[in-house]
Design a protein around this motif. Structure first.
Motif, mmCIF file in Angstrom:
data_model
loop_
_atom_site.group_PDB
_atom_site.id
_atom_site.type_symbol
_atom_site.label_atom_id
_atom_site.label_comp_id
_atom_site.label_asym_id
_atom_site.label_seq_id
_atom_site.Cartn_x
_atom_site.Cartn_y
_atom_site.Cartn_z
ATOM 1 N N ARG A 88 -3.021 -4.803 3.291
ATOM 2 C CA ARG A 88 -3.401 -5.399 4.582
ATOM 3 C C ARG A 88 -4.209 -4.460 5.480
ATOM 4 O O ARG A 88 -4.720 -4.877 6.509
ATOM 5 C CB ARG A 88 -2.155 -5.885 5.310
ATOM 6 C CG ARG A 88 -1.167 -4.785 5.677
ATOM 7 C CD ARG A 88 0.055 -5.397 6.311
ATOM 8 N NE ARG A 88 1.054 -4.395 6.668
ATOM 9 C CZ ARG A 88 2.246 -4.682 7.160
ATOM 10 N NH1 ARG A 88 2.607 -5.922 7.347
ATOM 11 N NH2 ARG A 88 3.096 -3.708 7.470
ATOM 12 N N ARG A 89 -4.294 -3.185 5.100
ATOM 13 C CA ARG A 89 -5.098 -2.231 5.893
ATOM 14 C C ARG A 89 -6.150 -1.602 4.988
ATOM 15 O O ARG A 89 -6.276 -1.959 3.821
ATOM 16 C CB ARG A 89 -4.199 -1.136 6.467
ATOM 17 C CG ARG A 89 -3.234 -1.657 7.496
ATOM 18 C CD ARG A 89 -2.465 -0.539 8.151
ATOM 19 N NE ARG A 89 -1.610 0.210 7.231
ATOM 20 C CZ ARG A 89 -1.588 1.526 7.124
ATOM 21 N NH1 ARG A 89 -2.393 2.277 7.861
ATOM 22 N NH2 ARG A 89 -0.768 2.125 6.276
ATOM 23 N N ARG A 131 -0.491 3.904 2.453
ATOM 24 C CA ARG A 131 0.655 4.655 2.949
ATOM 25 C C ARG A 131 1.178 5.592 1.848
ATOM 26 O O ARG A 131 1.886 6.556 2.136
ATOM 27 C CB ARG A 131 1.739 3.642 3.331
ATOM 28 C CG ARG A 131 2.982 4.199 3.938
ATOM 29 C CD ARG A 131 3.942 3.053 4.242
ATOM 30 N NE ARG A 131 3.419 2.193 5.300
ATOM 31 C CZ ARG A 131 3.536 2.463 6.598
ATOM 32 N NH1 ARG A 131 4.165 3.551 6.990
ATOM 33 N NH2 ARG A 131 3.042 1.665 7.496
ATOM 34 N N GLU A 155 2.841 2.740 -7.646
ATOM 35 C CA GLU A 155 3.592 3.066 -8.866
ATOM 36 C C GLU A 155 3.640 1.832 -9.787
ATOM 37 O O GLU A 155 3.401 1.920 -10.992
ATOM 38 C CB GLU A 155 5.010 3.493 -8.492
ATOM 39 C CG GLU A 155 5.828 3.985 -9.657
ATOM 40 C CD GLU A 155 7.197 4.470 -9.222
ATOM 41 O OE1 GLU A 155 7.483 5.652 -9.388
ATOM 42 O OE2 GLU A 155 7.988 3.657 -8.698
ATOM 43 N N ASP A 169 4.105 3.770 -1.909
ATOM 44 C CA ASP A 169 4.346 4.372 -3.223
ATOM 45 C C ASP A 169 4.793 3.330 -4.242
ATOM 46 O O ASP A 169 4.373 3.383 -5.404
ATOM 47 C CB ASP A 169 5.421 5.466 -3.118
ATOM 48 C CG ASP A 169 4.833 6.784 -2.649
ATOM 49 O OD1 ASP A 169 3.669 7.066 -2.985
ATOM 50 O OD2 ASP A 169 5.535 7.519 -1.939
ATOM 51 N N SER A 170 5.625 2.390 -3.815
ATOM 52 C CA SER A 170 6.118 1.377 -4.757
ATOM 53 C C SER A 170 4.958 0.574 -5.313
ATOM 54 O O SER A 170 4.871 0.358 -6.528
ATOM 55 C CB SER A 170 7.088 0.407 -4.079
ATOM 56 O OG SER A 170 8.211 1.077 -3.645
ATOM 57 N N GLY A 191 0.807 -1.210 0.000
ATOM 58 C CA GLY A 191 0.000 0.000 0.000
ATOM 59 C C GLY A 191 0.844 1.266 0.000
ATOM 60 O O GLY A 191 0.358 2.362 0.282
ATOM 61 N N ILE A 224 6.354 -4.605 -1.086
ATOM 62 C CA ILE A 224 6.075 -4.306 0.332
ATOM 63 C C ILE A 224 7.274 -3.705 1.052
ATOM 64 O O ILE A 224 7.371 -3.779 2.274
ATOM 65 C CB ILE A 224 5.596 -5.579 1.073
ATOM 66 C CG1 ILE A 224 6.643 -6.690 0.983
ATOM 67 C CG2 ILE A 224 4.253 -6.050 0.507
ATOM 68 C CD1 ILE A 224 6.334 -7.884 1.874
#
Ligand code: NAP
Length: 310
Positions: A175-176, A180, A158, A154-155, A152, A239
């Motif tokens: 998972r949430r 982020r 993107e 930027d990676s 969740g 992750i």
């Protein structure tokens, strides 16, 4: 010892190459040891739009190639290979690369960080057969196919956005229930009709089609406990990263996540050993901050050599 180097730089991403450029221009004839992933994470990135000076963006591998050429122009030497041991207790320091021991008065560590995995046996088994940690490397193989991205940050966003160029659909498994990632990345993903989300969800298993390729993932909603299968042909794990510091365990101060601790610029806990880039940066992790810290490490190494009369 005439064969003792002034500076050895381990790692060849933007941090290492900037350290090489600066130490080369200071006539210190640096030796860069490229490492297993030569060029670092920028080699598996597409467009870099936030490196100052490139108004239209630049491809990650092109940026690395330009940095390498620039450092070489001033005499930086490059050695392909992987460092298997370092001795930081004796002086000069000893670095073992490709079975050969090289001595150096200063060491600059810019070994970066590597992609984290979920830790599932099925993920390991199907790595390279539908499971990947690099969208830019493997996205092409999933033309017209449904895929998923885990994470969740930027990676993840993107990669998901990039993968919509190839895939028929991209499901982001997070998972949430909040991301982020930065607002701009979130907006891009929410606006993309090919992207959907599985919130509050973890991957229990990567499913094998019986021929050693991915055919889906078994998911579990962490709030309700409900399980379901999602049919996909590719799973991209995005992750986060682990710093590449195994080589220095027990020798240099590290934080609880294994990142090298630097103080007063790039100084590690051993005088003459400096660190720059993602290996010592759990916070910013940008190409430009890595390059900036590479410059700091080079200046710190230069001052150290001067202070020691070398
Ligand atoms: P990150 O920000 O640490 O995000 C990792 C994501 O993976 C988080 O959403 C995290 O979930 C999730 N995660 C971690 N461990 C997991 C596990 N075991 N199972 C399932 N999910 C897990 O890492 P990142 O996205 O690689 O970004 C790293 C840094 O690089 C950030 O500072 C980012 O801003 C920067 N970056 C910038 C760009 C850009 O500007 N173009 C692109 C990529 C990265 P939680 O949220 O629940 O912790």
């Amino acid at each position: 010892m005439s064969s003792v180097r002034n500076v050895i730089i381990i790692g060849s991403g933007p941090a290492g190459l900037t350290a090489a450029l600066y130490t080369a221009r200071a006539n210190l004839s640096p030796l860069i040891i490229e490492g297993l992933e030569a060029g670092g994470q920028l080699m598996i990135t597409t467009a870099v739009e936030n490196f100052p000076g490139f108004a239209d963006g630049v491809q990650g591998p092109d940026l690395i190639a330009a940095m390498r050429t620039q450092a070489a122009r001033f005499g930086a030497e490059t050695k392909q290979g992987h460092v298997t041991a370092v001795d930081l207790e004796s002086r000069p320091f000893a670095v073992t690369v490709n079975g050969e021991v090289v001595h150096t008065h200063t060491l600059i560590i810019s070994t970066g960080a590597s992609a984290k995995l979920l830790g599932l046996p099925s993920e390991r088994k199907l790595m390279g057969h539908g499971v990947s940690t690099c969208a830019t490397c493997d996205g092409f193989f999933f033309r017209g196919k449904p895929i998923a991205v885990v994470g969740g940050g930027d990676s993840a966003l993107e990669e998901a956005t990039f993968l919509t160029r190839f895939a028929s659909s991209v499901t982001i498994i997070h998972r949430r229930d909040t991301l982020r990632a930065s607002k701009i990345m979130q907006d891009k993903a929410f606006d993309n009709p090919k992207i959907s989300f599985e919130w509050d969800t973890e991957v229990l298993e990567v499913l094998d089609n019986g021929q050693g390729a991915v055919c889906g993932v078994k998911l579990r909603n962490v709030r309700t406990g409900m399980e379901k299968d999602l049919e996909i042909e590719g799973l991209f794990v995005a992750i986060g990263h682990t710093p590449n510091t195994a080589l220095f365990k027990g020798m240099l101060d590290m934080d609880t996540n294994g990142y090298l601790v630097t103080r007063h610029g790039s100084k590690t806990s051993i005088p003459g050993v400096f660190a720059c880039g993602d290996v010592q940066d759990p916070t910013y992790r940008q190409a430009i901050t890595a390059a900036g810290s590479g410059c700091m490490a080079a200046l710190d190494a230069e001052r150290f050599l001067e202070s020691q009369g070398h």
